[in-house]
Design a protein around this motif. Structure first.
Motif, PDB file in Angstrom:
ATOM      1  N   VAL A 189       0.840  -1.199   0.000  1.00 29.62           N
ATOM      2  CA  VAL A 189       0.000   0.000   0.000  1.00 29.62           C
ATOM      3  C   VAL A 189       0.874   1.247   0.000  1.00 29.62           C
ATOM      4  O   VAL A 189       0.606   2.216  -0.720  1.00 29.62           O
ATOM      5  CB  VAL A 189      -0.946  -0.005   1.220  1.00 29.62           C
ATOM      6  CG1 VAL A 189      -1.682   1.320   1.337  1.00 29.62           C
ATOM      7  CG2 VAL A 189      -1.951  -1.142   1.105  1.00 29.62           C
TER       8      VAL A 189
ATOM      9  N   SER B 207     -11.287  -6.180   4.872  1.00 29.10           N
ATOM     10  CA  SER B 207     -10.577  -6.406   3.616  1.00 29.10           C
ATOM     11  C   SER B 207     -11.541  -6.176   2.459  1.00 29.10           C
ATOM     12  O   SER B 207     -12.735  -6.430   2.577  1.00 29.10           O
ATOM     13  CB  SER B 207      -9.973  -7.814   3.549  1.00 29.10           C
ATOM     14  OG  SER B 207     -10.981  -8.797   3.618  1.00 29.10           O
TER      15      SER B 207
ATOM     16  N   LEU C 173      -7.272  -5.491  -0.968  1.00 30.11           N
ATOM     17  CA  LEU C 173      -6.679  -4.516  -0.059  1.00 30.11           C
ATOM     18  C   LEU C 173      -7.077  -4.934   1.350  1.00 30.11           C
ATOM     19  O   LEU C 173      -8.254  -4.911   1.705  1.00 30.11           O
ATOM     20  CB  LEU C 173      -7.189  -3.109  -0.363  1.00 30.11           C
ATOM     21  CG  LEU C 173      -6.561  -1.960   0.419  1.00 30.11           C
ATOM     22  CD1 LEU C 173      -5.061  -1.870   0.133  1.00 30.11           C
ATOM     23  CD2 LEU C 173      -7.244  -0.647   0.057  1.00 30.11           C
TER      24      LEU C 173
ATOM     25  N   PHE D 231      -5.353  -0.653  -5.332  1.00 26.86           N
ATOM     26  CA  PHE D 231      -5.338  -2.107  -5.281  1.00 26.86           C
ATOM     27  C   PHE D 231      -4.266  -2.725  -6.159  1.00 26.86           C
ATOM     28  O   PHE D 231      -3.450  -3.496  -5.700  1.00 26.86           O
ATOM     29  CB  PHE D 231      -6.700  -2.666  -5.723  1.00 26.86           C
ATOM     30  CG  PHE D 231      -7.752  -2.599  -4.650  1.00 26.86           C
ATOM     31  CD1 PHE D 231      -8.263  -3.750  -4.106  1.00 26.86           C
ATOM     32  CD2 PHE D 231      -8.240  -1.384  -4.208  1.00 26.86           C
ATOM     33  CE1 PHE D 231      -9.237  -3.708  -3.121  1.00 26.86           C
ATOM     34  CE2 PHE D 231      -9.214  -1.317  -3.230  1.00 26.86           C
ATOM     35  CZ  PHE D 231      -9.710  -2.484  -2.684  1.00 26.86           C
TER      36      PHE D 231
END
Length: 211
Positions: free
Chosen positions: A32, A121, A113, A91
């Protein structure tokens, strides 16, 4: 309101040290962070500019980019607005430049994610589109999972239906409990939060975001 590293503020829980986290969770944070860093650099923005626009500290943004802190869904939504993208852009690991439009996304191709600290999630179901304004997700809420006590806003509109379990949804000052088969729709600029009230059962929600 600024987030502070190493604190628990409503829907945001973060540790300034990730050394005690399992390797798989550290990898999630790092992936991320890389995605957010690439978005920032692609738009030619400094850490200071992003922090100011998101009302977050420079140090916190830097920690997220380096995979040392775990952003909440609210923080990710805020940063997506700063970068003028949908949350779906966070993502995929594919290049951020425009790619050909796709019609189908196979089940094994779903990007995920994992906001592991909050127990939430999200799987991206929608294929890559030419504009990416409409995105379809499966959201898994572990028992007790929540975006937190603090309401948040972002660009767009959202709707969905509960497929399994229950979800508590707050929009403005109204709090509603939704069960299997119940659906919802609201403008994302209305302050909102959501979570799973059960302490034993997971909830599954089909969620649509349009920006």
């Amino acid at each position: 309101m600024s987030e502070k590293e190493g604190t628990d503020q409503g829907n945001f829980r973060v540790s300034s040290q990730n050394t005690s986290n399992p390797p798989s969770e550290r990898l999630v944070d790092q992936a991320v962070g890389r995605r957010l860093r690439d978005l920032r650099r692609l738009r030619g923005l400094s850490l200071e500019t992003v922090a100011a626009r998101a009302s977050l500290s420079v140090g916190f943004i830097s920690q997220i980019e380096r995979g040392l802190s775990s952003p909440s869904l609210r923080v990710l939504a805020t940063l997506a607005d700063v970068f003028e993208v949908s949350i779906a852009a966070l993502f995929d690991a594919a290049p951020l430049e425009s790619s050909p439009e796709q019609i189908v996304r196979r089940e094994h191709e779903r990007a995920e994610l994992n906001l592991w600290r909050s127990g939430i999630s999200k799987q991206l179901l929608s294929p890559k589109g030419s504009d990416g304004r409409l995105n379809l997700f499966l959201i898994f809420l572990e028992p007790g999972a929540s975006t937190g006590d603090e309401l948040y806003t972002h660009d767009g509109e959202e709707a969905g239906v509960v497929l399994e379990g229950e979800m508590v949804l707050t929009v403005d000052s109204a709090t509603m409990t939704l069960g299997k088969g119940d659906s919802f729709r609201f403008a994302s600029r209305r302050p909102h939060r959501f979570g799973n009230p059960s302490d034993s059962s997971r909830a599954l929600v089909l969620w649509v975001n349009c920006v």
